[in-house]
Structure formats: structure tokens, C-alpha cells
Design a protein around this motif. Structure first.
Motif, PDB file in Angstrom:
ATOM      1  N   LEU A 119      13.049  18.282 -48.869  1.00  0.00           N
ATOM      2  CA  LEU A 119      11.962  18.929 -48.410  1.00  0.00           C
ATOM      3  C   LEU A 119      11.147  20.229 -49.440  1.00  0.00           C
ATOM      4  N   LEU A 120      11.695  19.925 -50.982  1.00  0.00           N
ATOM      5  CA  LEU A 120      10.578  20.225 -51.995  1.00  0.00           C
ATOM      6  C   LEU A 120       9.504  18.897 -51.950  1.00  0.00           C
ATOM      7  N   ARG A 148      -0.990  17.612 -49.061  1.00  0.00           N
ATOM      8  CA  ARG A 148      -0.465  18.036 -50.405  1.00  0.00           C
ATOM      9  C   ARG A 148      -0.390  19.610 -49.705  1.00  0.00           C
ATOM     10  N   PHE A 149       0.596  20.068 -50.495  1.00  0.00           N
ATOM     11  CA  PHE A 149       0.767  21.695 -50.373  1.00  0.00           C
ATOM     12  C   PHE A 149       0.656  22.601 -48.778  1.00  0.00           C
TER      13      PHE A 149
END
Length: 184
Positions: free
Chosen positions: A11-12, A121-122
Motif C-alpha cells: 500500500l505504500l 503519484r501521491f
């Protein structure tokens, strides 16, 4: 107890999440009778093979450097041209596509699907788009989109809840394949 076939993501790592979701989307679409069209992938493999052969010829040519200067210049030129062609194919044709399909067998449409996805991303917002492989075709429908947080489909341990995800993807396919509204 989790089943052996449970799909688990880190999940990271958003690449891991996107990979699992994209893989599952391909399974859903092909289970609905669409056959994957691999022609573009084959063209990319052919161009890549040509690039490798050019590099091998440049590396293992019989003559040593000062004598093979013109041959090396030609190889470098061809290497740049074919790499440019490969990038052009990726940029103009493939874009964010994860799957190209043929039309389903027995259907009246003459065009397959292009399934594409984005997971910035992010961000936790996954966007799935289904469009026609040939947007200029008479049988092409308007593209449909689904944007949802990936937290809706994964457990806290990173296991994909496939039933929920499949339901959302199938609903998107149904939304794309429904009859267009007739304008008056």
C-alpha cells in the motif's frame, strides 16, 4: 483465512497498487468476451528487436574503431531513428492504455476497446477509462470514466477485494456498451 489467489499490494507503493488494479481490469474485460489485440505490442517488440540488432552489429563489427567509423555513425543514426519511432508509437498510440481489444464475437460493433488507467503519484484516486479503439468509427461510443479512491478496493493489509472492484469495472463496461440515447 485468505485464499491462495488473493492479490496483495504494498500500500505504500503506488506502482504495486496500479499494477494489481490494471491486471484485474484486464481479467474483467477479457471475461466479458473481449479478446486482447496484441498487434501494437508486437510492433513495439519488432522495433525493439531491430534496435537490439543494430546495437549488436555496432558492437561486434569485424573491424576495429578507426576503420569502422562510418559504419558506427550509420548504426548510431539508425539506433536514434528507431528509438524515436518506438517513442512515437508509445506517445501517440499507446498513451495510458493497459489493454486493446478486438470487438466481441458476434457483436454489431466494428471496433474494440481501449482501456486506460491513471493513478497519479501521491494520490489515491484511480481513474479508469474505456473508449473505442477507433474513435472515428460509426459504432464508436463516447468514452466512459470511473474515478474512485483505491482505499475502496483494498483492505488495510493490502489485499484487493476483487468482488467490489469487479463490480465497479463491470458497471463501467455496461455503461460503455449501453445503447446511446437518440437525440430528437
Amino acid at each position: 483465512m485468505a485464499s491462495k489467489s488473493a492479490k496483495k499490494a504494498n500500500l505504500l507503493d503506488h506502482h504495486s497498487i496500479k499494477h494489481i488494479l490494471d491486471e484485474s481490469v484486464s481479467e474483467v474485460v477479457t471475461s466479458r468476451g473481449y479478446v486482447e489485440d496484441v498487434r501494437l505490442s508486437n510492433v513495439r517488440l519488432l522495433v525493439g528487436t531491430i534496435i537490439i540488432v543494430i546495437a549488436l552489429f555496432a558492437q561486434f563489427y569485424k573491424k576495429k574503431f578507426p576503420e569502422n567509423r562510418d559504419f558506427l555513425i550509420a548504426c548510431i543514426g539508425l539506433y536514434v531513428v528507431f528509438n524515436g519511432l518506438l517513442q512515437l508509437i508509445i506517445y501517440t498510440k499507446e498513451k495510458d492504455a493497459i489493454l486493446f481489444t478486438y470487438p466481441p464475437a458476434g457483436s454489431f460493433t466494428s471496433t474494440g476497446l481501449v482501456v486506460s488507467s491513471k493513478l497519479p503519484r501521491f494520490s489515491d484516486m484511480y481513474t479508469l477509462t474505456i473508449a473505442s479503439a477507433d474513435p472515428k468509427s460509426v459504432s464508436a461510443q463516447e468514452p466512459v470514466h470511473l474515478t474512485k479512491s483505491v482505499t475502496q478496493w483494498f483492505t488495510k493489509d493490502g489485499v484487493l477485494v476483487e468482488g467490489l472492484f469487479w463490480k465497479d469495472v463491470e458497471a463501467l463496461i455496461d455503461q460503455y456498451t449501453k445503447e446511446p440515447k437518440k437525440s430528437k
